[in-house]
Motif scaffolding. Structure first.
Motif, PDB file in Angstrom:
ATOM      1  N   PHE A  38      43.050  46.270  29.730  1.00  0.00           N
ATOM      2  CA  PHE A  38      41.898  46.773  30.467  1.00  0.00           C
ATOM      3  C   PHE A  38      41.583  45.815  31.610  1.00  0.00           C
ATOM      4  CE2 PHE A  38      37.286  46.886  31.258  1.00  0.00           C
ATOM      5  CZ  PHE A  38      37.099  48.243  31.492  1.00  0.00           C
ATOM      6  N   ARG A  39      41.414  46.385  32.778  1.00  0.00           N
ATOM      7  CA  ARG A  39      40.989  45.605  33.937  1.00  0.00           C
ATOM      8  C   ARG A  39      39.695  46.229  34.457  1.00  0.00           C
ATOM      9  NH1 ARG A  39      43.315  44.691  39.250  1.00  0.00           N
ATOM     10  NH2 ARG A  39      44.212  46.774  39.226  1.00  0.00           N
ATOM     11  N   TYR A  40      38.640  45.416  34.584  1.00  0.00           N
ATOM     12  CA  TYR A  40      37.405  46.012  35.066  1.00  0.00           C
ATOM     13  C   TYR A  40      37.283  45.880  36.577  1.00  0.00           C
ATOM     14  CZ  TYR A  40      34.942  41.400  34.751  1.00  0.00           C
ATOM     15  OH  TYR A  40      34.534  40.098  34.893  1.00  0.00           O
ATOM     16  N   ILE A  41      36.770  46.957  37.170  1.00  0.00           N
ATOM     17  CA  ILE A  41      36.381  46.994  38.581  1.00  0.00           C
ATOM     18  C   ILE A  41      34.903  47.336  38.566  1.00  0.00           C
ATOM     19  CG2 ILE A  41      36.772  48.025  40.837  1.00  0.00           C
ATOM     20  CD1 ILE A  41      39.565  48.799  39.892  1.00  0.00           C
ATOM     21  N   SER A  42      34.084  46.351  38.882  1.00  0.00           N
ATOM     22  CA  SER A  42      32.651  46.421  38.593  1.00  0.00           C
ATOM     23  C   SER A  42      31.832  46.246  39.863  1.00  0.00           C
ATOM     24  CB  SER A  42      32.303  45.321  37.577  1.00  0.00           C
ATOM     25  OG  SER A  42      30.912  45.188  37.396  1.00  0.00           O
ATOM     26  N   ILE A 288      42.681  41.361  45.889  1.00  0.00           N
ATOM     27  CA  ILE A 288      42.322  40.964  44.522  1.00  0.00           C
ATOM     28  C   ILE A 288      42.895  41.944  43.499  1.00  0.00           C
ATOM     29  CG2 ILE A 288      40.365  40.768  42.928  1.00  0.00           C
ATOM     30  CD1 ILE A 288      38.762  39.608  45.310  1.00  0.00           C
ATOM     31  N   LEU A 289      42.755  43.226  43.789  1.00  0.00           N
ATOM     32  CA  LEU A 289      43.267  44.229  42.845  1.00  0.00           C
ATOM     33  C   LEU A 289      44.784  44.227  42.801  1.00  0.00           C
ATOM     34  CD1 LEU A 289      40.810  47.215  43.484  1.00  0.00           C
ATOM     35  CD2 LEU A 289      40.733  45.474  41.681  1.00  0.00           C
ATOM     36  N   SER A 290      45.424  43.942  43.934  1.00  0.00           N
ATOM     37  CA  SER A 290      46.888  43.894  43.957  1.00  0.00           C
ATOM     38  C   SER A 290      47.428  42.751  43.104  1.00  0.00           C
ATOM     39  CB  SER A 290      47.396  43.754  45.399  1.00  0.00           C
ATOM     40  OG  SER A 290      47.147  42.445  45.901  1.00  0.00           O
ATOM     41  N   MET A 291      46.602  41.734  42.863  1.00  0.00           N
ATOM     42  CA  MET A 291      46.990  40.598  42.024  1.00  0.00           C
ATOM     43  C   MET A 291      46.738  40.871  40.545  1.00  0.00           C
ATOM     44  SD  MET A 291      45.454  37.540  44.423  1.00  0.00           S
ATOM     45  CE  MET A 291      46.033  36.219  43.343  1.00  0.00           C
ATOM     46  N   GLY A 292      46.220  42.053  40.233  1.00  0.00           N
ATOM     47  CA  GLY A 292      45.925  42.394  38.849  1.00  0.00           C
ATOM     48  C   GLY A 292      44.647  41.790  38.332  1.00  0.00           C
ATOM     49  N   ALA A 293      43.833  41.231  39.227  1.00  0.00           N
ATOM     50  CA  ALA A 293      42.616  40.544  38.807  1.00  0.00           C
ATOM     51  C   ALA A 293      41.482  41.526  38.533  1.00  0.00           C
ATOM     52  CB  ALA A 293      42.189  39.542  39.876  1.00  0.00           C
ATOM     53  N   ASN A 294      40.526  41.048  37.747  1.00  0.00           N
ATOM     54  CA  ASN A 294      39.274  41.762  37.528  1.00  0.00           C
ATOM     55  C   ASN A 294      38.302  41.341  38.612  1.00  0.00           C
ATOM     56  OD1 ASN A 294      39.442  42.833  34.394  1.00  0.00           O
ATOM     57  ND2 ASN A 294      40.606  40.962  34.743  1.00  0.00           N
ATOM     58  N   VAL A 295      37.390  42.256  38.970  1.00  0.00           N
ATOM     59  CA  VAL A 295      36.480  41.937  40.060  1.00  0.00           C
ATOM     60  C   VAL A 295      35.139  42.616  39.847  1.00  0.00           C
ATOM     61  CG1 VAL A 295      37.254  43.875  41.502  1.00  0.00           C
ATOM     62  CG2 VAL A 295      36.222  41.855  42.584  1.00  0.00           C
ATOM     63  N   ASN A 296      34.096  41.894  40.209  1.00  0.00           N
ATOM     64  CA  ASN A 296      32.762  42.477  40.302  1.00  0.00           C
ATOM     65  C   ASN A 296      32.269  42.300  41.724  1.00  0.00           C
ATOM     66  OD1 ASN A 296      30.007  43.408  39.286  1.00  0.00           O
ATOM     67  ND2 ASN A 296      29.524  41.400  40.157  1.00  0.00           N
ATOM     68  N   MET A 297      31.816  43.400  42.333  1.00  0.00           N
ATOM     69  CA  MET A 297      31.311  43.345  43.701  1.00  0.00           C
ATOM     70  C   MET A 297      29.804  43.097  43.688  1.00  0.00           C
ATOM     71  SD  MET A 297      33.567  46.441  45.332  1.00  0.00           S
ATOM     72  CE  MET A 297      33.940  47.201  43.746  1.00  0.00           C
ATOM     73  N   TYR A 298      29.393  42.003  44.330  1.00  0.00           N
ATOM     74  CA  TYR A 298      27.985  41.634  44.423  1.00  0.00           C
ATOM     75  C   TYR A 298      27.572  41.768  45.887  1.00  0.00           C
ATOM     76  CZ  TYR A 298      23.656  39.052  43.647  1.00  0.00           C
ATOM     77  OH  TYR A 298      22.326  38.704  43.545  1.00  0.00           O
ATOM     78  N   MET A 299      26.670  42.680  46.194  1.00  0.00           N
ATOM     79  CA  MET A 299      26.061  43.716  45.371  1.00  0.00           C
ATOM     80  C   MET A 299      26.774  45.062  45.639  1.00  0.00           C
ATOM     81  SD  MET A 299      23.453  42.350  43.685  1.00  0.00           S
ATOM     82  CE  MET A 299      22.723  43.880  43.103  1.00  0.00           C
TER      83      MET A 299
END
Length: 636
Positions: A38-42, A288-299
């Motif tokens: 599971f990878r979150y995109i938040s 960031i997503l191409s690296m397979g990382a999880n990310v939260n966008m503020y705001m």
């Protein structure tokens, strides 16, 4: 630096006949949700800055954007404004908000504090702590502070535990403190206390995490064994690889996580509105997503600092406006932007977005002008309340915290003892944060923290010297949090001598609609009142404050927030439809204006309800912040 993966790999629980687990797979550098990668995109969203009637609207827009998670803060002071008095209902119903997110289809990343930053008043800490112990060392292992924090978590965490993912709820991770590596104290005992409190009250079946700026010192002082280390950084292009490299120094294996990818930035009064270009944010998200990382966008949506909830930064002291729009993908009013569309397109490359229409922006209505009639001065307030306002008598000034009046305004009154026939110098070096000085209601000048704190005054024996002080928001970041008292925090001097003998009045502006001031006269800080009605249903709108200078506005008793169009950049305040009353009801607008020169006594003035925002008016040349985002991003 970190505990073995076995400590953070949790047993699946049986909930409603289904296995539910959220764990870290260190071998494959990923989260596992119910045993599957599971990878979150938040996106970050603050329930405390959004009217409850719009919670579902905003969450649905985030879901349709392709997000599978949200990140939320819990502001302690929003729920315990007075020691031992808790509020978890209505706009404060954080449990209801979390359940609503789950209903929409989003998991939740919880940042429970106790400190949250977020440009919120005192970084989320309750001001009553400063009354209990003026020398309290917040965000450290100060025993008094730990006692208060422990008591708060004893109330909060039992409400949160049933909402953990393993217990059938949507919460997948819980943060320990917030960007602690940016704080000077570097107190590991404090962090360990928070970790143990979370384990005690939440159990071991949730991933605890930290987040810090992507600097070696930030991670050194913010990371803790048993707490998964994540980083945050702005849209910095290829520099994200360096940030993740630093995360790997602390978490050699496990998922890459950027807990705060900044979609925009905050504003300050007197500075130009911050804007971050769409392409800059989109390209960073893509990388960031191409690296397979999880990310939260503020705001993802910033919202509004209603009432007195805005915070401030230091040094120098800078107050945050009522709007917390943040140049985010969803506007302050939850409207769809080009940035939203662009980020949705990036997300669709990595995760399927829901096959459903994007919810529309909410309708806005221009209700037009409302005449505002002068209705009394601040001096009139003191004698017209029923029951009378409490009066605190003291030889020397007391702070707002000392008299238990934590937000808004406070008035200090001294009876002049001798004739001041020639100009005398009044010095208020401890003003926190802005003061109007008057003698018998006659304005003599404005004093300001970090600016002019002396004023020339004249007066005669027996006249009142009044100092109206505005708390413009407590500092919510850095060492300035340790000196956060408000009002007048040191002696007042007249020609170099200490002024003694004060009456001190708290000013509960929320109660002013029940005060009859119609016979009042004067030109000092004043109340203006207007009313209007309309046919049909209520819609969102914006209140244009161009004709006024500075103050606080209330609609039907709801504290809409601060206005300061004479300084900018915000000129219009967002008014959610929930603040309005449809026909046949009459809507009341009340202003507490502290510095207006355009609308003197008894002259009719006007505010105007419009259907478009204006938060980005240009401020005077030379006062805007540098737009070099990379330097500014280090602040968080």
């Amino acid at each position: 630096m970190f505990w073995p993966s076995s400590i953070l790999l949790f047993t699946a629980y049986i909930v409603s006949g289904q296995n539910r687990s959220f764990t870290i797979d260190y071998d494959n550098n990923t989260f596992l949700k119910d045993g599957e990668p599971f990878r979150y995109i938040s996106g970050s969203i603050h329930y405390s800055r959004i009217p409850p009637i719009y919670w579902k609207d905003r969450l649905m827009k985030m879901y349709v954007a392709g997000l599978n998670a949200i990140q939320i803060y819990i502001p302690w002071n929003f729920h315990e404004p007075v020691k031992g008095v808790y509020n978890f209902t209505g706009a404060h119903d954080v449990e209801g908000f979390i359940k609503l997110a789950q209903d929409v289809g989003l998991v939740v990343i919880l940042r429970s504090g106790p400190y949250i930053c977020g440009e919120w008043e005192f970084g989320g800490l309750p001001a009553w702590m400063l009354k209990e112990d003026p020398t309290i060392q917040v965000r450290t292992s100060d025993p008094t502070y730990l006692q208060f924090v422990g008591g708060w978590y004893d109330v909060l965490y039992p409400k949160i535990k049933p909402l953990l993912y393993v217990n059938g709820g949507p919460i997948i991770t819980v943060q320990i403190e917030n960007e602690y590596g940016s704080y000077f104290a570097c107190d590991y005992n404090y962090l360990r206390f928070l970790r143990e409190k979370a384990v005690e009250l939440l159990g071991t079946d949730v991933i605890l995490f930290s987040t810090d700026g992507s600097g070696a010192h930030n991670l050194q002082c913010g990371s803790l064994e048993g707490v998964y280390t994540t980083v945050d950084f702005g849209p910095t292009g290829q520099k994200c690889r360096k940030a993740f490299f630093l995360q790997r120094q602390w978490e050699p294996r496990g998922p890459l996580v950027n807990s705060e990818l900044y979609t925009g930035w905050l504003d300050h009064w007197g500075k130009n509105h911050s804007v971050t270009h769409i392409d800059v944010v989109a390209k960073s998200l893509d990388l960031i997503l191409s690296m397979g990382a999880n990310v939260n966008m503020y705001m993802f949506e910033g919202g509004t600092n209603f009432g007195y909830w805005n915070g401030a930064n230091y040094p120098p002291y800078q107050s945050v406006p009522t709007s917390y729009d943040y140049d985010a993908p969803l506007t302050e009013a939850g409207d769809i932007t080009d940035k939203y569309i662009a980020l949705r397109q990036i997300i669709s490359k990595y995760n399927p977005v829901p096959k459903m229409p994007i919810p529309p922006s909410t309708p806005k209505h221009a209700y037009g002008k409302v005449s505002m009639v002068f209705d009394g001065t601040v001096q009139d307030i003191l004698t017209r309340f029923s029951p009378p306002l409490p009066v605190n008598k003291s030889q020397l000034p007391l702070t707002m915290e000392q008299i238990g009046s934590y937000y808004g305004y406070i008035l200090y009154r001294h009876v002049i003892l001798v004739n001041l026939t020639t100009a005398s110098i009044l010095s208020v070096p401890g003003v926190r944060d802005r003061a109007n000085v008057m003698v018998n209601g006659r304005p003599l000048g404005v004093l300001e923290r970090g600016g002019e704190t002396d004023v020339n005054i004249t007066g005669t024996k027996g006249q009142y010297l009044d100092i109206l002080v505005e708390n413009q928001g407590r500092i919510g970041f850095g060492s300035g949090m340790l000196n956060n008292s408000k009002g007048i925090i040191s002696n007042v001097l007249l020609n170099g001598s200490i002024v003694e003998g004060w009456e001190i009045y708290p000013l509960p502006l929320e109660d002013l609609l029940r005060v009859n001031l119609s016979m009042a006269t004067g030109i000092s800080p004043s109340i203006y009142v207007g009313n209007f009605s309309f046919q049909g249903t209520a819609e969102d709108t914006y209140l244009d404050m161009t004709n006024f200078s500075k103050g606080q506005v209330f609609i039907n008793g709801f504290n809409l927030g601060r206005y300061w169009p004479s300084l900018g950049p915000q000129i219009r305040l967002y008014v959610p439809k929930s603040a309005l009353l449809a026909a046949p009801s009459i809507n009341y607008v009340m202003l507490f204006e502290t510095e207006n020169v355009l609308c003197p006594s008894k002259q009719i003035c006007a505010v105007e309800f419009m259907d478009t925002p204006l938060i980005n008016a240009t401020v005077p040349a030379g006062s805007s912040e540098e737009e070099g985002q990379e330097i500014t991003f280090l602040r968080r």
